[in-house]
Design an enzyme around this catalytic site. Structure first.
Site, mmCIF file in Angstrom:
data_model
loop_
_atom_site.group_PDB
_atom_site.id
_atom_site.type_symbol
_atom_site.label_atom_id
_atom_site.label_comp_id
_atom_site.label_asym_id
_atom_site.label_seq_id
_atom_site.Cartn_x
_atom_site.Cartn_y
_atom_site.Cartn_z
ATOM 1 N N TYR B 125 0.720 -1.215 0.011
ATOM 2 C CA TYR B 125 0.062 0.069 0.036
ATOM 3 C C TYR B 125 0.761 1.256 0.045
ATOM 4 C CZ TYR B 125 -4.270 2.344 1.834
ATOM 5 O OH TYR B 125 -5.618 3.138 2.006
ATOM 6 N N HIS B 130 -2.381 7.223 -3.372
ATOM 7 C CA HIS B 130 -3.496 6.400 -3.106
ATOM 8 C C HIS B 130 -3.976 6.136 -1.750
ATOM 9 C CE1 HIS B 130 -5.572 2.618 -4.084
ATOM 10 N NE2 HIS B 130 -5.095 1.943 -3.142
ATOM 11 N N GLU B 196 -6.514 -2.155 -9.957
ATOM 12 C CA GLU B 196 -5.292 -1.396 -9.240
ATOM 13 C C GLU B 196 -4.016 -1.626 -10.052
ATOM 14 O OE1 GLU B 196 -5.158 -2.367 -5.238
ATOM 15 O OE2 GLU B 196 -6.991 -1.042 -4.607
ATOM 16 N N GLU B 198 -0.373 -1.911 -10.545
ATOM 17 C CA GLU B 198 0.717 -1.876 -9.283
ATOM 18 C C GLU B 198 1.685 -2.761 -10.186
ATOM 19 O OE1 GLU B 198 -0.197 -4.330 -5.892
ATOM 20 O OE2 GLU B 198 -2.391 -3.261 -5.698
ATOM 21 N N ARG B 234 -15.030 -3.211 -4.867
ATOM 22 C CA ARG B 234 -15.042 -1.971 -4.105
ATOM 23 C C ARG B 234 -16.169 -2.088 -2.915
ATOM 24 N NH1 ARG B 234 -9.753 -0.731 -4.026
ATOM 25 N NH2 ARG B 234 -9.155 -0.155 -6.069
ATOM 26 N N LYS B 250 -10.855 -9.127 -2.816
ATOM 27 C CA LYS B 250 -9.316 -9.093 -3.809
ATOM 28 C C LYS B 250 -9.067 -10.692 -4.017
ATOM 29 C CE LYS B 250 -8.009 -4.880 -2.447
ATOM 30 N NZ LYS B 250 -7.163 -3.919 -3.137
ATOM 31 N N GLU B 355 -10.379 5.980 -7.562
ATOM 32 C CA GLU B 355 -9.665 7.349 -7.496
ATOM 33 C C GLU B 355 -10.151 8.292 -8.664
ATOM 34 O OE1 GLU B 355 -6.289 5.099 -6.387
ATOM 35 O OE2 GLU B 355 -5.636 6.902 -5.651
#
Lengths: 408, 408
Positions: B125, B130, B196, B198, B234, B250, B355
């Protein structure tokens, strides 16, 4: 099925954890040999890898790999057939005892290993007393039980690489903590090292990615149970767990008992989960008794400090497994599901020192005048558990660990 | 080291992700063959399992198992020697091209597989933008950045069983959600499905239980990087994540790019992490540039909706790995560490739809007048990334996935 007698005399004692009705699965070695699959019977271990090699088990090579995963993956019909074969071979009056006698090894001279290759480890939070107690201490009595708790079997993913067998020494972890009066954290040995008394359910057969399962399917997937100690560093946990949950506070070690007690052995002791306080969503309903009447205890340095029962769990392992797969998460042979700490309603039935001492405020007394809040270096913590039958018990053996000082 | 030219002509294009300077590692199959280790060079894949069998690689059987884990476990000296050998074999003017040419396969006719056996998956994280954005939406601006965030690389354990290779379709998950005005939750398809963006760091060499590591040791343990899409539901997450973190939100899928770009290939693009806003505890300090200048993008149905850079990460992978092992947690060959969503400071550089649309309030526009808040069935999401050298690029290829409707 009543009490079964074996030609292995020690299996007929009412005190043994391992009568013929039990037949739990482990992995053992004797001096100079590789770890191999074994079955506990009284105070002996039957080398079932040798029995398979001699053509006695009908398992076609599933037992030759030093872990139970291949048999687990073969599914419930194979599990049932193997158990019938074992029961026949070890029953009082069975033929062929001479051959089998050579494959029996005294348990007290064997080394026990992890019985399975752990695929992934998940830990749940299924005792209402525990969730309420911890919630009260961490978030205050108004926010004790999270609003989702009566609807979801809450769980989080843990770390499989540090699941160890009972008897493995546990190194006190270092980590970040922040003192109540400090601006910044410090790094050092945990000062609030704790246990969590749990049961571990072992997933035998897998599920596929994208394919949820029913509670009945989940029940069929469960191979058996072990005792599980989810060692926890409370000071690390308090500082790190927001917002993404426990991480290093639980990552350093999880101990399990060496013997997997099968669902078949536990079946006579099946009980319903406690009455629902809120109606569950349909995917979590189960029309079978999914929990077990298992007497559990925690010992510190040989002194019993708590007694509880698996019945305290609000969610069964089948409900937990069903929820785990509900998003489409693939479950695997060798997945280990911790039940969550099993606490009863009173301090003498709490499953963690955090609860027994109420956050360290009320020390517990040990014989000889010693007191403890959390675990000190050199302390030995032991979990034990059994179901009580009529004149016999189905036991898990013991799940023990001794704390070594932190690395400086 | 400057731009290197290869006798594989397509590797010399300034547009290719895979010049001789890159040499990323994947697993591929061609029709009717088993998956095997390959190295991308231009628009071709070199079958290094075949090259090893022909005695050309000096890797002694490490490449014959359809996954890179054995080579990863062999450690940095072996990685360096293998890379030198590959570079020599594929350099412009190298001898022995005829032999090697038979081991080259066009990438566009190959099927790509997961490059490694994933041991365990951890997600961090580490982007401050974020964490601040999500914290603001979930907990309000006063509690946006958790008090531990500037001190700890926050992480949680994820699910390894659902890590899939780019190109795998993703089934929309079902799960529990609770509407803002509802008393009780309901169960059904996620309506706030998200990505996400990453980077994933892959652990090559293991560490031992009970033995922490330094950041320098952690850096040496890292084999390479992949693009990683941590698909997230979410609405499930908001309902389930307190108090133990994300779980089913997740668990249904994590996609990674098929090519592992090594630390050696990325070395010219190493940069420091951003300036510290609070002094780190000594165990997390690193005296090397632990981050990379990598240009990253998110496409929805072929349209770029965000551009960001790996430099945004406040913690390096070496710092994350060091923290992960700090309690004594054993790290394993094949562990996959997600960086956490990489968001820049502005909406066009955010790494998640949550976001970009600020919780679904501000839809994004796609060509043709379409709008999106979260992902709809049939949408294809793609991550891409590369480092820009002088006249060449070190690319990761693409990490893509298309959403299938939920199971009813």
């Amino acid at each position: 099925m009543g009490y079964l007698k074996s030609w292995v005399e020690s299996a007929n004692s009412p005190e043994t954890d391992f009568p013929l009705n039990n037949l739990p699965y482990g992995v053992f070695s004797t001096s100079g040999t590789a770890p191999r699959c074994g079955v506990a019977i009284g105070d002996m271990i039957l080398d079932v890898q040798a029995a398979e090699a001699a053509g006695l088990t009908g398992t076609g090579g599933l037992l030759g790999q030093g872990a139970w995963n291949p048999l687990m993956a073969a599914g419930p019909a194979t599990w049932a057939a193997f158990r019938r074969t074992l029961t026949d071979l070890l029953s009082e009056g069975a033929a062929g005892r001479e051959t089998l006698a050579d494959m029996l090894h005294p348990m007290d001279s064997a080394t026990l290993h992890l019985p399975i290759t752990v695929a992934e480890y998940t830990d749940f939070y299924a005792s209402k007393s525990h969730a309420t107690n911890v919630g009260t201490m961490f978030r205050g009595p108004e926010n004790a039980l999270p609003p989702n708790w009566l609807h979801i079997p809450i769980g989080y993913n843990g770390r499989a690489s540090t699941v160890v067998v009972s008897g493995t020494d546990i190194r006190r972890p270092n980590g970040q903590t922040r003192a109540p009066d400090a601006d910044v954290p410090s790094f050092g040995p945990s000062r609030r090292l704790d246990i969590e008394l749990e049961m571990g359910a072992i997933v035998g057969t897998p599920s596929k990615m994208g394919e949820p399962i029913t509670t009945a399917q989940a029940q069929d997937m469960i191979f058996g149970y072990v005792l599980l100690n989810d060692w926890s560093a409370r000071d690390l946990q308090a500082w790190e767990y927001q917002p993404l949950g426990p991480f290093q506070a639980k990552a350093f070690a999880t101990s399990i008992s060496p013997w997997i007690v099968t669902r078949a052995a536990l079946a006579p002791f099946a009980v319903d989960t406690p009455p629902r306080e809120k109606e569950l969503l349909p995917y979590l309903s189960e029309d079978f008794p999914g929990n077990y009447d298992l007497h559990l205890s925690v010992e510190m340095n040989g002194h019993v400090v708590s007694r509880t029962n698996m019945r305290e769990l609000y969610y069964s392992a089948a409900q937990q497994l069903t929820h785990h797969a509900s998003s489409g998460c693939a479950m695997r042979t060798g997945d280990l599901l911790g039940s969550g700490t099993i606490s009863g309603p009173t301090p003498d039935s709490y499953g963690s020192l955090l609860e027994m001492t109420w956050g360290g405020k009320n020390p517990i007394s040990l014989p000889g005048g010693e007191q403890r809040t959390f675990i000190e270096d050199g302390d030995t913590l032991t979990l034990a558990g059994h179901a009580q039958g009529d004149g016999y018990r189905i036991g898990f053996g013991r799940c023990t660990g001794t704390i070594l000082p932190a690395r400086i």
